[in-house]
Motif scaffolding. Structure first.
Motif, PDB file in Angstrom:
ATOM      1  N   ALA A   1      31.945  -6.216 -22.640  1.00  0.00           N
ATOM      2  CA  ALA A   1      33.142  -5.912 -23.426  1.00  0.00           C
ATOM      3  C   ALA A   1      34.250  -5.162 -22.662  1.00  0.00           C
ATOM      4  O   ALA A   1      35.406  -5.581 -22.715  1.00  0.00           O
ATOM      5  CB  ALA A   1      32.748  -5.146 -24.694  1.00  0.00           C
ATOM      6  N   PRO A   2      33.927  -4.061 -21.932  1.00  0.00           N
ATOM      7  CA  PRO A   2      35.033  -3.340 -21.291  1.00  0.00           C
ATOM      8  C   PRO A   2      35.813  -4.199 -20.291  1.00  0.00           C
ATOM      9  O   PRO A   2      36.960  -3.897 -19.987  1.00  0.00           O
ATOM     10  CB  PRO A   2      34.323  -2.191 -20.551  1.00  0.00           C
ATOM     11  CG  PRO A   2      33.013  -2.049 -21.208  1.00  0.00           C
ATOM     12  CD  PRO A   2      32.635  -3.416 -21.697  1.00  0.00           C
TER      13      PRO A   2
ATOM     14  N   LYS B   1      28.526  -1.373 -32.098  1.00  0.00           N
ATOM     15  CA  LYS B   1      27.379  -1.163 -32.970  1.00  0.00           C
ATOM     16  C   LYS B   1      27.634  -1.758 -34.354  1.00  0.00           C
ATOM     17  O   LYS B   1      26.760  -2.388 -34.950  1.00  0.00           O
ATOM     18  CB  LYS B   1      27.105   0.343 -33.085  1.00  0.00           C
ATOM     19  CG  LYS B   1      25.750   0.684 -33.678  1.00  0.00           C
ATOM     20  CD  LYS B   1      25.480   2.171 -33.518  1.00  0.00           C
ATOM     21  CE  LYS B   1      24.469   2.669 -34.540  1.00  0.00           C
ATOM     22  NZ  LYS B   1      23.247   1.897 -34.576  1.00  0.00           N
TER      23      LYS B   1
ATOM     24  N   ILE C   1      24.977   3.387 -21.768  1.00  0.00           N
ATOM     25  CA  ILE C   1      25.320   3.596 -23.175  1.00  0.00           C
ATOM     26  C   ILE C   1      25.049   2.343 -24.001  1.00  0.00           C
ATOM     27  O   ILE C   1      24.465   2.410 -25.082  1.00  0.00           O
ATOM     28  CB  ILE C   1      26.814   3.994 -23.306  1.00  0.00           C
ATOM     29  CG1 ILE C   1      27.055   5.372 -22.689  1.00  0.00           C
ATOM     30  CG2 ILE C   1      27.263   3.974 -24.763  1.00  0.00           C
ATOM     31  CD1 ILE C   1      28.508   5.761 -22.597  1.00  0.00           C
TER      32      ILE C   1
ATOM     33  N   LEU D   1      33.032   6.057 -26.116  1.00  0.00           N
ATOM     34  CA  LEU D   1      32.340   6.459 -27.346  1.00  0.00           C
ATOM     35  C   LEU D   1      32.765   5.591 -28.537  1.00  0.00           C
ATOM     36  O   LEU D   1      31.912   5.024 -29.220  1.00  0.00           O
ATOM     37  CB  LEU D   1      32.588   7.946 -27.628  1.00  0.00           C
ATOM     38  CG  LEU D   1      32.147   8.939 -26.543  1.00  0.00           C
ATOM     39  CD1 LEU D   1      32.906  10.238 -26.666  1.00  0.00           C
ATOM     40  CD2 LEU D   1      30.667   9.209 -26.644  1.00  0.00           C
ATOM     41  N   PRO D   2      34.099   5.465 -28.788  1.00  0.00           N
ATOM     42  CA  PRO D   2      34.492   4.597 -29.909  1.00  0.00           C
ATOM     43  C   PRO D   2      34.105   3.136 -29.670  1.00  0.00           C
ATOM     44  O   PRO D   2      33.703   2.456 -30.622  1.00  0.00           O
ATOM     45  CB  PRO D   2      36.018   4.743 -29.954  1.00  0.00           C
ATOM     46  CG  PRO D   2      36.302   6.005 -29.234  1.00  0.00           C
ATOM     47  CD  PRO D   2      35.250   6.137 -28.190  1.00  0.00           C
ATOM     48  N   LEU D   3      34.178   2.680 -28.412  1.00  0.00           N
ATOM     49  CA  LEU D   3      33.808   1.292 -28.135  1.00  0.00           C
ATOM     50  C   LEU D   3      32.347   1.055 -28.486  1.00  0.00           C
ATOM     51  O   LEU D   3      31.988   0.014 -29.041  1.00  0.00           O
ATOM     52  CB  LEU D   3      34.067   0.970 -26.652  1.00  0.00           C
ATOM     53  CG  LEU D   3      33.927  -0.499 -26.257  1.00  0.00           C
ATOM     54  CD1 LEU D   3      34.877  -1.375 -27.054  1.00  0.00           C
ATOM     55  CD2 LEU D   3      34.186  -0.679 -24.761  1.00  0.00           C
ATOM     56  N   PHE D   4      31.509   2.038 -28.192  1.00  0.00           N
ATOM     57  CA  PHE D   4      30.099   1.935 -28.566  1.00  0.00           C
ATOM     58  C   PHE D   4      29.954   1.777 -30.083  1.00  0.00           C
ATOM     59  O   PHE D   4      29.209   0.917 -30.556  1.00  0.00           O
ATOM     60  CB  PHE D   4      29.335   3.171 -28.072  1.00  0.00           C
ATOM     61  CG  PHE D   4      27.934   3.268 -28.616  1.00  0.00           C
ATOM     62  CD1 PHE D   4      26.914   2.524 -28.047  1.00  0.00           C
ATOM     63  CD2 PHE D   4      27.643   4.092 -29.692  1.00  0.00           C
ATOM     64  CE1 PHE D   4      25.619   2.603 -28.545  1.00  0.00           C
ATOM     65  CE2 PHE D   4      26.360   4.182 -30.191  1.00  0.00           C
ATOM     66  CZ  PHE D   4      25.344   3.426 -29.625  1.00  0.00           C
ATOM     67  N   LEU D   5      30.704   2.591 -30.849  1.00  0.00           N
ATOM     68  CA  LEU D   5      30.618   2.503 -32.308  1.00  0.00           C
ATOM     69  C   LEU D   5      31.131   1.165 -32.820  1.00  0.00           C
ATOM     70  O   LEU D   5      30.562   0.572 -33.736  1.00  0.00           O
ATOM     71  CB  LEU D   5      31.414   3.652 -32.948  1.00  0.00           C
ATOM     72  CG  LEU D   5      30.825   5.052 -32.739  1.00  0.00           C
ATOM     73  CD1 LEU D   5      31.717   6.106 -33.371  1.00  0.00           C
ATOM     74  CD2 LEU D   5      29.414   5.123 -33.320  1.00  0.00           C
ATOM     75  N   MET D   6      32.231   0.676 -32.190  1.00  0.00           N
ATOM     76  CA  MET D   6      32.773  -0.631 -32.584  1.00  0.00           C
ATOM     77  C   MET D   6      31.729  -1.727 -32.349  1.00  0.00           C
ATOM     78  O   MET D   6      31.503  -2.587 -33.208  1.00  0.00           O
ATOM     79  CB  MET D   6      34.040  -0.946 -31.773  1.00  0.00           C
ATOM     80  CG  MET D   6      35.265  -0.132 -32.191  1.00  0.00           C
ATOM     81  SD  MET D   6      36.577  -0.154 -30.939  1.00  0.00           S
ATOM     82  CE  MET D   6      37.050  -1.877 -30.945  1.00  0.00           C
TER      83      MET D   6
ATOM     84  N   ALA E   1      37.387   5.735 -23.614  1.00  0.00           N
ATOM     85  CA  ALA E   1      37.248   4.660 -24.589  1.00  0.00           C
ATOM     86  C   ALA E   1      35.791   4.371 -24.945  1.00  0.00           C
ATOM     87  O   ALA E   1      35.524   3.679 -25.918  1.00  0.00           O
ATOM     88  CB  ALA E   1      37.923   3.401 -24.053  1.00  0.00           C
TER      89      ALA E   1
END
Lengths: 280, 293
Positions: free
Chosen positions: A149-150, A136, A219, A129-134, A127
């Motif tokens: 967040a996680p 961001k 990250i 990589l997409p969480l990082f983009l979300m 989860a």
């Protein structure tokens, strides 16, 4: 009491293993107290010849006009705040939910519980990589909220509290209901006191996990001022890897708090690993 | 809706919403991302994003470093799991024998490495493994063994990292095994002893059947953990020397956050996900066949 040779031998062997287990930790503390440059000799000294706090001063105190700053003190603050917030967040989210899944009847309970069990097999890294983009896209990278967040997902915490709550007798809850207590009142005054030991265990696990977490903070944080201790230590180790004594004092600052916390609360820790019962 | 139903929903909704937000949606997102060419250009402007189908997966299979990372991870797992389980079980058996004294003290000391912060102790072990002044080579010099360049030689970098991992992690399964061993029927062991069964026969026919489920579960969980090794090579070896400690997750991190190939990195994440699912399925199958849980 007669002590047999076999008993003595086995005890000595266990002691030897225990020594191997703690030797690196003891060595870490010893080297952190050595004067800069004195650890890197052969044979390697085990005890500091002239114990000094110089490395801790170098690491923790600000350097007026100096070029190097290790950002360890802000990192210590960040780690303490984040681990505390993680603990509070986990308790607020997981304890009521775990209790509800164990004891309350409501629409969708079985399906939601099944979904949580299924989610337990998802590795956290998937989860990330997409969480990082979300994060961001909403500007939460480099913030405490981003690092936290996680922890909004509480799969293990909920399942752990639920398992422990199953042992609470239904009669106690029903008796409180007949007395006219509200559901919130029952949870706060009847259930929570009974769950106190498992709540402490969950709090301890959350604090330790957050404190030692590495990949996600690595990250989610890109600026030095927001580093947590493990991220800061890894960064220093990449830059100043040669300063053995300094690195050991950094390792002590990073791991001693959780080690002491574990020693103080080991009873809760061990019952947590072994399935968590609500025996006090 | 009854009061209880209202309260129940109110109690579980926050965590369910949170879980959907930070776990379910991103996991679906990873699957979607893995079929796009999401890279630094897409990061700057989403209009640069293209659908590439199985392109990332096909390219991965052509990348030597990906295969290298798979082979390294397989090696970590193949040596590490048996070594870790054997250490945990050996120490658990030893500490569980009735005649050992001061057990609580040993238990805490043996468990201490497990609760330490991984990055901190990885840094410590980097110096323990130092070629010139490390404690390990000093110990070897006492028995006249020439110094080993533990983390600097591609032949010893994985074994050295594994020594650290086993030291760090064995305490957890040790506790699980101690608990399992306490369920071994003592009368049975005693009866076997009276019948003249040796230590090995007693272990094989009395102890092992009793702790079998715990042993298997620990082994499967260990496999899942070893597949996810990242921090140890990141801190101790930076994937080297000669890429000998680049694991699959290290490769994923590098693709994702050094090169910003997030599409490619997501494809790696999905592969890891599927492998973990398979491992879990094997565990469930084995457990069902043996009616253990």
């Amino acid at each position: 009491m007669v002590v047999s040779a076999g008993s003595l031998l086995r005890t000595a062997l266990v002691a030897l293993f225990a020594l191997i287990a703690v030797l690196p930790l003891l060595w870490m503390v010893n080297v952190s107290l050595m004067a800069p440059g004195t650890a890197a000799t052969f044979p390697p000294p085990f005890w500091p010849a002239h114990p000094t706090l110089a490395n801790y001063r170098e690491l923790l105190l600000p350097h007026p006009g100096g070029l190097t700053s290790y950002h360890i003190l802000p990192a210590l603050g960040n780690s303490a705040v984040l681990a505390s917030l993680t603990t509070v967040l986990s308790l607020l989210l997981c304890v009521p939910a775990g209790y509800a899944f164990a004891k309350l009847r409501f629409w969708g309970r079985a399906r939601m519980l099944q979904a949580l069990l299924a989610l337990a097999v998802v590795p956290a890294q998937v989860a990330m990589l997409p969480l990082f983009l979300m994060l961001k896209s909403v500007g939460l990278v480099n913030t405490y909220a981003g690092v936290l967040a996680p922890w909004l997902a509480g799969v293990y915490g909920v399942l752990f509290i639920r398992q422990a709550t199953l042992a609470v007798p239904d009669e106690m809850l029903d008796a409180a209901r007949i007395d006219g207590a509200s559901e919130a009142r029952i949870f706060l005054s009847v259930v929570l006191p009974l769950l106190r030991p498992v709540v402490v265990t969950l709090a301890l696990f959350a604090f330790l996990a957050s404190w030692s977490d590495f990949l996600w903070p690595l990250i989610a944080i890109t600026d030095q001022q927001h580093y947590t201790l493990p991220v800061a230590l890894a960064a220093i180790s990449r830059e100043h890897g040669g300063d053995t004594e300094l690195m050991m004092s950094g390792a002590v600052v990073t791991t001693l708090p959780v080690l002491l916390l574990f020693l103080a609360l080991q009873r809760y820790y061990f019952t947590g690993i072994l399935g968590g019962s609500i025996k006090g | 809706m009854t009061r209880q139903a209202r309260a129940g929903l109110g109690f579980v909704l926050p965590v369910m919403i949170g879980t959907v937000l930070v776990l379910v949606i991103p996991t679906i997102g990873a699957a979607l991302l893995s079929v796009t060419d999401f890279d630094i250009y897409a990061l700057a402007d989403i209009a640069n994003l293209r659908f590439v189908g199985a392109g990332n997966y096909a390219e991965l299979l052509r990348m030597p470093l990906f295969w290298r990372s798979v082979a390294n991870t397989a090696l970590f797992t193949a040596i590490g799991v048996p070594a870790a389980i054997a250490t945990s079980l050996g120490v658990a058996l030893l500490i569980s024998s009735a005649t050992v004294r001061w057990k609580p003290v040993w238990r805490v000391l043996l468990f201490a490495p497990y609760v330490t912060t991984l990055v901190a102790t990885a840094v410590v072990w980097r110096y323990m493994f130092d070629r010139h002044n490390g404690l390990l080579n000093y110990a070897l010099s006492l028995i006249s063994i020439a110094p080993v360049d533990w983390l600097g030689d591609p032949r010893t970098s994985i074994p050295a990292t594994l020594i650290f991992i086993v030291w760090k992690a064995f305490g957890y399964n040790m506790l699980v095994f101690i608990a399992a061993l306490s369920t071994v029927p003592q009368e049975l062991a005693e009866a076997a002893r009276l019948d003249g069964a040796g230590a090995w026969a007693r272990f094989r026919h009395v102890t092992l059947p009793a702790i079998g489920p715990a042993l298997l579960l620990a082994a499967v969980l260990s496999v899942a953990n070893f597949i996810q090794i990242f921090t140890e090579p990141y801190v101790m070896t930076h994937g080297g020397p000669a890429q000998s400690t680049v694991t699959v997750l290290y490769f994923m991190f590098d693709q994702g956050f050094t090169w910003w190939n997030l599409g490619m990195a997501s494809a790696v994440a999905m592969i890891v996900f599927v492998v973990i699912l398979l491992v879990t399925a094997v565990q469930a199958r084995l457990g069902k066949r043996n009616e253990w849980w």
